[in-house]
Design a protein around this motif. Structure first.
Motif, PDB file in Angstrom:
ATOM      1  N   ALA A  39       0.825  -1.206   0.000  1.00 41.47           N
ATOM      2  CA  ALA A  39       0.000   0.000   0.000  1.00 41.47           C
ATOM      3  C   ALA A  39       0.859   1.255   0.000  1.00 41.47           C
ATOM      4  N   GLU A  40       1.953   1.250   0.786  1.00 35.42           N
ATOM      5  CA  GLU A  40       2.853   2.418   0.832  1.00 35.42           C
ATOM      6  C   GLU A  40       3.578   2.599  -0.493  1.00 35.42           C
ATOM      7  N   ALA A  41       3.992   1.500  -1.109  1.00 34.69           N
ATOM      8  CA  ALA A  41       4.678   1.590  -2.403  1.00 34.69           C
ATOM      9  C   ALA A  41       3.747   2.145  -3.475  1.00 34.69           C
ATOM     10  N   LYS A  42       2.493   1.709  -3.467  1.00 35.55           N
ATOM     11  CA  LYS A  42       1.519   2.218  -4.430  1.00 35.55           C
ATOM     12  C   LYS A  42       1.262   3.707  -4.211  1.00 35.55           C
ATOM     13  N   GLN A  43       1.178   4.116  -2.957  1.00 40.64           N
ATOM     14  CA  GLN A  43       0.974   5.531  -2.653  1.00 40.64           C
ATOM     15  C   GLN A  43       2.169   6.366  -3.102  1.00 40.64           C
ATOM     16  N   LEU A  44       3.375   5.839  -2.896  1.00 41.60           N
ATOM     17  CA  LEU A  44       4.584   6.554  -3.303  1.00 41.60           C
ATOM     18  C   LEU A  44       4.669   6.688  -4.817  1.00 41.60           C
ATOM     19  N   LEU A  45       4.406   5.604  -5.533  1.00 40.76           N
ATOM     20  CA  LEU A  45       4.447   5.636  -6.993  1.00 40.76           C
ATOM     21  C   LEU A  45       3.405   6.607  -7.555  1.00 40.76           C
ATOM     22  N   ALA A  46       2.207   6.588  -6.978  1.00 40.03           N
ATOM     23  CA  ALA A  46       1.153   7.476  -7.446  1.00 40.03           C
ATOM     24  C   ALA A  46       1.529   8.935  -7.215  1.00 40.03           C
ATOM     25  N   GLY A  47       2.169   9.229  -6.071  1.00 37.44           N
ATOM     26  CA  GLY A  47       2.577  10.598  -5.792  1.00 37.44           C
ATOM     27  C   GLY A  47       3.655  11.091  -6.729  1.00 37.44           C
ATOM     28  N   VAL A  48       4.651  10.247  -6.991  1.00 33.01           N
ATOM     29  CA  VAL A  48       5.719  10.623  -7.933  1.00 33.01           C
ATOM     30  C   VAL A  48       5.150  10.812  -9.338  1.00 33.01           C
ATOM     31  N   GLN A  49       4.288   9.898  -9.757  1.00 37.38           N
ATOM     32  CA  GLN A  49       3.679  10.000 -11.086  1.00 37.38           C
ATOM     33  C   GLN A  49       2.884  11.291 -11.227  1.00 37.38           C
ATOM     34  N   ARG A  50       2.142  11.638 -10.198  1.00 36.09           N
ATOM     35  CA  ARG A  50       1.310  12.844 -10.238  1.00 36.09           C
ATOM     36  C   ARG A  50       2.171  14.098 -10.375  1.00 36.09           C
ATOM     37  N   GLU A  51       3.210  14.220  -9.563  1.00 34.89           N
ATOM     38  CA  GLU A  51       4.036  15.435  -9.588  1.00 34.89           C
ATOM     39  C   GLU A  51       4.852  15.539 -10.869  1.00 34.89           C
ATOM     40  N   VAL A  52       5.387  14.425 -11.354  1.00 36.37           N
ATOM     41  CA  VAL A  52       6.144  14.452 -12.614  1.00 36.37           C
ATOM     42  C   VAL A  52       5.236  14.835 -13.776  1.00 36.37           C
ATOM     43  N   SER A  53       4.014  14.287 -13.803  1.00 35.72           N
ATOM     44  CA  SER A  53       3.081  14.592 -14.882  1.00 35.72           C
ATOM     45  C   SER A  53       2.668  16.066 -14.859  1.00 35.72           C
ATOM     46  N   ILE A  54       2.434  16.600 -13.669  1.00 36.29           N
ATOM     47  CA  ILE A  54       2.051  18.009 -13.553  1.00 36.29           C
ATOM     48  C   ILE A  54       3.184  18.906 -14.044  1.00 36.29           C
ATOM     49  N   ALA A  55       4.420  18.561 -13.688  1.00 33.89           N
ATOM     50  CA  ALA A  55       5.565  19.350 -14.143  1.00 33.89           C
ATOM     51  C   ALA A  55       5.713  19.284 -15.666  1.00 33.89           C
TER      52      ALA A  55
END
Length: 247
Positions: A39-55
């Motif tokens: 669950a923590e790994a999925k949350q971390l991946l989703a957060g990185v994906q979100r910020e990279v995509s926004i940038a």
């Protein structure tokens, strides 16, 4: 014991963006406390994906298209949210639309697909898993292993799998370099019946094309679904046929 995962752009000045705070016990009396949980790994991946995509979207928004009339300057008309499903979560990007000051033509931007709903990587994985197991099991596996929060409905997987199969069927066959001395073709059919009473059943035709040298092609199709079984056999024969000898 705790950590803060922070994402910072290379070469940029500033504190960066805090993605996630991770807290873990100091002792390993319970081995389940070792490292990250799923669950923590999925949350971390989703957060990185979100910020990279926004940038990336912010950088892409700065590119201005050239109007076909080539007489006016394209100015920002408004902004629209674009939601895209990825392997590591659904991301929402805010991208501008441009309006030509001379002719009034509206452009959506540079090289942005107008009907993009998911990334090719997610589509390929959904089709690959659906080819190995049922659509429902594939959807459950995606939801369990990846932070995929969209496109996990079995009907969605079926639609993407059929679309990928149609794209592959249109490709030209690649002829092997080795000559096949003989090709064996076997075709069979069976009925798939629902476990529920009163539900529909359908006929499935499967085939196998192979050579003595070990080359093999397999295919399948649902009867009465519009698939040309003869065309499938010819396509798989072409995939194992020897290359043509030039005159």
């Amino acid at each position: 014991m705790g950590w803060i995962v922070r994402l910072a752009e290379a070469g940029a000045k500033g504190p960066g963006v805090d993605i996630m705070e991770i807290s873990k016990p100091d002792d390993l009396g319970d081995i389940a406390n070792l490292g990250l949980t799923l669950a923590e790994a999925k949350q971390l991946l989703a957060g990185v994906q979100r910020e990279v995509s926004i940038a990336q979207a912010k950088e892409h928004a700065g590119w201005r298209p050239v109007c076909p009339c080539r007489d006016g300057i394209c100015r920002v008309k408004d902004y629209r949210d674009h939601v895209v499903a990825t392997l590591f979560g659904q991301v929402t990007m805010r991208l501008p639309r441009f309006r030509c000051a001379t002719c009034g033509r509206i452009e959506t931007g540079i090289h942005w697909p107008s009907h993009c709903r998911s990334t090719p990587e997610l589509d390929r994985l959904r089709a690959h898993l659906s080819a190995l197991m049922s659509y429902r099991v594939s959807a459950d596996l995606l939801e369990q292993m990846f932070p995929v929060d969209a496109g996990t409905d079995p009907r969605t997987l079926r639609r993407h799998t059929l679309k990928a199969g149609a794209a592959l069927a249109g490709r030209a066959a690649i002829r092997p370099a080795a000559v096949a001395p003989a090709i064996t073709v076997t075709v069979d059919s069976t009925f798939i019946r629902s476990r529920e009473d009163g539900e529909r059943q359908f006929e499935v035709r499967v085939g196998n094309v192979e050579t003595k040298a070990g080359g093999r092609q397999v295919f399948g199709a649902v009867a009465k679904a519009g698939t040309d079984i003869e065309a499938l056999i010819r396509q798989n024969l072409d995939g194992l046929a020897p290359p043509e000898t030039p005159c």
